[in-house]
Design an enzyme around this catalytic site. Structure first.
Site: not given
Length: 561
Positions: A246, A249, A251, A366
């Protein structure tokens, strides 16, 4: 002897009147005391004017009423017993029904007896009730029934016959249905010491269709979908096999495509939130554009298979992979890093993914080991999680973009950025693959800038002047303001640092984790140190591009065996 024929005198009449008043007051006082005494008693007083015959008649009446109540209860129990017997004729012959039938049979064989309270001498109703409870308890012990079941039967006496049938049917279904697994125990922790291995669930997997009528318990308070192993989603196409993890944003679950030979897929179920839904649509557009730019799936970005909506959640179906790079580092390179061959291979594949993104104008924003997946053989790497990605020129300056340990200095200072932020994050990831340690571990943006300068020296003034958030970290002379907490007051204070020199030796840190290496491995470490120096230049205009990184000797020259 006084002669009563003559009337009393006036004084004697007055005295007699006072005596009568005194007696009246005395009687009133006695009546008041008696009334107060009776009011303090728990049981009502016996009327003073009642005779013994009346009391005996009342006692007989009470005994008769108790006898009638007992008979009425037996009749009601008998009617309820027959109703339950008729309602259970069509139920399946389960173990619980057999036990119930045996109990009913035992009840019939027990001799009926009249409850006789004639032997009781007390007139208190509580003694009668206590005696009745004892007899009832003895009967329950003979039938081997629990107090709880007896209470349920008594509570259900006043209900309608159809309601009783529905309750019994529901109990049978509950007892015969399989136990539901605890999904919270199956969720994996990305920072756990154990390997990231999906838990297997025996086939066949079925779903309780009665839950399909529920619409208010699909989400938790934070908007995450309450995943249950065995759920069938997307028009009976996918069955959930395990929970992979999870994130902020969504899971992610592992599922089987039951319509195409049970092939495995990973489904990213976005949170039920308007803002996150828009973010999910943006990620969906990014993945579609990546699929179009890489139809043969060669450039190491995770592939989107399809998307659908389920219970208000946007679901992205992705190709399945075994584990993320952080788990690979923890399992195979904790405190000493991965072997050099794996570092070279993973670095090359990651740079190829960045080259594809640069070609189509996407900034991932990211890049970190948690967002890099590897296959089961650990030889193929894929970049995933494009929730923070954006097109060049559409990004906004925010000091908290990218995870802090992998955040480039231009993001912290608030300078408009481009693809070079992914190059910086990739360099931090390559260092972590080689050493097993995080490269920059600042607890805040201010501490992160200090870590950068410990490795690369002072940030150029030309770069500082362009920063939107420069005043948080530098004064008007471009001297660094280190944020510290005053030990005496507990308040934050600023320590001005005018001269900051590089104190870290990058090559020494790389060699510490690769002791007793061969000459070829040491050569690769020197090449890696040179590549990292060029990828971690503070001024992003001078930072090495992705194409130049792929041409570097560390990537190009093969590692001899």
């Amino acid at each position: 002897m006084a002669d009563n024929r003559y009337p009393k005198s006036k004084s004697s009449r007055k005295l007699g009147s006072e005596d009568s008043k005194s007696n009246t007051r005395k009687r009133r006082y006695e009546d008041h005391k008696e009334t107060k005494r009776h009011s303090d008693c728990k049981t009502p007083p016996i009327p003073s004017n009642s005779s013994l015959d009346e009391l005996m008649r009342q006692r007989e009446t009470l005994k008769e009423e108790l006898k009638n109540m007992t008979m009425q209860k037996k009749i009601e129990d008998h009617v309820l017993h027959n109703n339950l017997k008729n309602s259970n004729r069509n139920l399946p012959e389960t173990y619980d029904n057999q036990i119930a039938k045996q109990n009913r049979k035992t009840t019939k064989e027990l001799p009926e007896h009249e409850e006789d309270y004639s032997h009781l001498d007390s007139e208190d109703e509580e003694n009668i009730i206590e005696q009745r409870r004892k007899q009832r308890k003895q009967l329950l012990e003979k039938l081997n029934l629990h107090t709880e079941s007896d209470t349920n039967v008594c509570a259900s006496k006043t209900k309608d016959h159809q309601e009783v049938v529905n309750i019994e049917t529901h109990n049978v279904r509950e007892k015969t249905s399989p136990d539901k697994p605890d999904t919270a125990k199956e969720a994996t922790d990305m920072f756990s010491e154990q390997d990231f291995i999906p838990k297997k669930v025996p086939d066949p997997v079925t779903q309780d269709n009665s839950n399909l009528q529920l619409s208010d318990n699909w989400d938790d308070p934070e908007g995450y979908y309450n995943v249950r192993v065995g759920d069938i989603i997307d028009n009976n196409k996918y069955v959930v096999k395990s929970i992979l993890g999870q994130g902020v944003f969504a899971n992610v679950v592992l599922a089987h495509d039951i319509k195409t030979n049970n092939s495995e897929v990973a489904i990213k179920i976005m949170r039920n939130n308007d803002l996150i839904y828009k973010t999910g649509l943006k990620e969906l557009d990014m993945l579609k554009e990546i699929n179009d730019a890489d139809p043969e799936n060669k450039y190491h970005c995770v592939k989107l298979l399809k998307n659908f909506m389920h219970k208000g959640h946007l679901c992205l179906v992705l190709e399945p992979l075994c584990m993320d790079l952080r788990h690979v580092i923890k399992r195979y390179g904790r405190h000493h890093g991965l072997n050099m061959k794996a570092v070279v291979s993973y670095s090359r594949q990651l740079l190829l993914a960045l080259r594809l993104l640069k070609k189509i104008g996407i900034i991932h924003a990211d890049v970190k080991p948690d967002n890099i997946l590897v296959n089961e053989k650990k030889n193929v790497l894929k970049l995933c999680d494009f929730g923070s990605a954006s097109k060049v020129g559409e990004n906004e300056s925010t000091p908290y973009l990218v995870s802090r340990f992998y955040r480039a200095p231009e993001i912290i200072l608030g300078i408009p950025f481009k693809h070079s932020v992914d190059v910086w994050s990739t360099a931090c990831t390559m260092y972590e693959m080689t050493t097993g340690k995080i490269m920059f571990t600042g607890s805040s943006n201010n501490k992160m800038l200090k870590c950068f300068m410990d490795l690369k020296g002072k940030i150029p003034g030309k770069m500082i002047r362009k920063g939107k958030f420069k005043d948080q970290h530098f004064n008007y002379n471009h001297n660094f303001l280190l944020h510290k907490k005053d030990e005496s007051t507990g308040r934050e204070k600023y320590v001005e640092l005018s001269n900051i020199n590089a104190t870290r030796d990058l090559l020494l840190e790389l060699r510490k984790t690769h002791k007793n290496t061969s000459s070829d491995d040491d050569k690769k470490l020197i090449q890696l140190k040179d590549l990292l120096d060029k990828m971690l230049v503070l001024d992003f205009h001078q930072r090495m591009s992705v194409n130049d990184c792929l041409k570097h000797p560390f990537i190009q020259e093969p590692l001899t065996k």
